[in-house]
Design a protein around this motif. Structure first.
Motif, short mmCIF file in Angstrom:
data_model
loop_
_atom_site.label_atom_id
_atom_site.label_comp_id
_atom_site.label_asym_id
_atom_site.label_seq_id
_atom_site.Cartn_x
_atom_site.Cartn_y
_atom_site.Cartn_z
N GLY A 1 6.14 6.32 -34.18
CA GLY A 1 4.73 6.41 -33.82
C GLY A 1 4.28 7.86 -33.80
O GLY A 1 5.00 8.77 -34.22
N ARG A 2 3.07 8.08 -33.29
CA ARG A 2 2.51 9.43 -33.19
C ARG A 2 2.84 10.01 -31.81
O ARG A 2 2.86 9.29 -30.81
CB ARG A 2 1.00 9.41 -33.39
N ALA A 3 3.03 11.33 -31.76
CA ALA A 3 3.36 11.97 -30.49
C ALA A 3 2.88 13.41 -30.51
O ALA A 3 2.90 14.08 -31.56
CB ALA A 3 4.86 11.91 -30.22
N ALA A 4 2.44 13.90 -29.36
CA ALA A 4 2.00 15.28 -29.22
C ALA A 4 2.24 15.73 -27.79
O ALA A 4 2.17 14.94 -26.85
CB ALA A 4 0.52 15.43 -29.59
N THR A 5 2.54 17.03 -27.63
CA THR A 5 2.85 17.61 -26.33
C THR A 5 1.91 18.77 -26.03
O THR A 5 1.56 19.54 -26.92
CB THR A 5 4.31 18.11 -26.30
N LYS A 6 1.51 18.89 -24.76
CA LYS A 6 0.72 20.03 -24.33
C LYS A 6 1.17 20.46 -22.94
O LYS A 6 1.71 19.65 -22.18
CB LYS A 6 -0.77 19.68 -24.32
N PRO A 7 0.97 21.74 -22.60
CA PRO A 7 1.35 22.19 -21.26
C PRO A 7 0.33 21.74 -20.21
O PRO A 7 -0.88 21.68 -20.49
CB PRO A 7 1.37 23.71 -21.40
N LEU A 8 0.82 21.44 -19.02
CA LEU A 8 -0.06 21.06 -17.91
C LEU A 8 -0.40 22.25 -17.01
O LEU A 8 -1.14 22.10 -16.04
CB LEU A 8 0.60 19.98 -17.06
N THR A 9 0.13 23.42 -17.33
CA THR A 9 -0.06 24.59 -16.47
C THR A 9 -1.52 24.91 -16.20
O THR A 9 -1.90 25.16 -15.04
CB THR A 9 0.65 25.81 -17.09
#
Length: 218
Positions: free
Chosen positions: A81-89
């Motif tokens: 599938g599709r996936a993406a990551t981002k910082p929560l800072t």
């Protein structure tokens, strides 16, 4: 410490994705496989700050994964599938007392009655809570997380189920979805609870508290 939020949108055509969506234990192992320190027990989850939640949205099913280490999305099977990551800072640094937020959490509200109560009413050692009792549980958790609740909408979810791979013992955590609005009373406490998660069943999709600024009518 930096927290990372990963959104995975499984492809329903993927056999691996369909299998993971059918069992909380398989999904636990899938998310843990995205980190190089993965082993079979639960300690890596705590060490890596891994929390996750599977949910259905108008756009389809998704998995939200929060972690203290950026996951390696190349470890997902081909076609998963599709996936993406981002910082929560940036979000966490912006928290302050008086800020209005929206929240969502799929939690495992339980009560552990004392021995005398269990024997008197023939109760199990762990009693899952529903309805008003579950709402009261969430109100206490929210207060101890630095939140003053505004609105609360709760709805039962399908229990997180599966069988442990090590010994095939069954796993079952009843879940309730809580969502609504709140005002931050203690930003440091809230950051801690977002990082650590809330309640039991964290290894199997419970306890991830998602928050966002609330820009609607106060």
């Amino acid at each position: 410490m930096t927290l990372w939020l990963t959104r995975i949108v499984p492809d329903p055509r993927s056999r691996d994705a369909r299998r993971d969506s059918a069992g909380a234990v398989d999904l636990h192992h899938r998310v843990m496989s995205l980190f190089p320190d993965h082993v079979a027990d639960d300690e890596p989850r705590r060490r890596l700050g891994v929390l996750f939640r599977s949910e259905s949205t108008p756009a389809g099913d998704q998995i939200l994964l929060q972690s203290a280490r950026e996951p390696d999305l190349d470890r997902l099977p081909a076609g998963y599938g599709r996936a993406a990551t981002k910082p929560l800072t940036p979000l966490l640094e912006a928290l302050r007392p008086g800020l209005h937020i929206r929240y969502r959490i799929a939690a495992n509200p339980i009560r552990r009655p004392g021995r005398a109560t269990r024997e008197l009413y023939r109760l199990k050692a762990v009693v899952p809570l529903q309805g008003a009792a579950a709402d009261d549980w969430w109100a206490r958790q929210a207060q101890s997380s630095g939140l003053d609740l505004g609105t609360v909408h709760s709805s039962p979810l399908e229990a997180a189920r599966g069988n442990r791979r090590s010994d095939q013992r069954p796993v079952k955590h009843d879940r309730v979805l809580f969502e609504g609005t709140a005002v931050i009373t203690d930003a440091d406490l809230l950051r801690t609870r977002v990082t650590d998660g809330i309640g039991k069943g964290k290894a199997y999709g419970c306890g991830l508290l998602s928050i966002a600024p609330h820009r609607g009518p106060q």
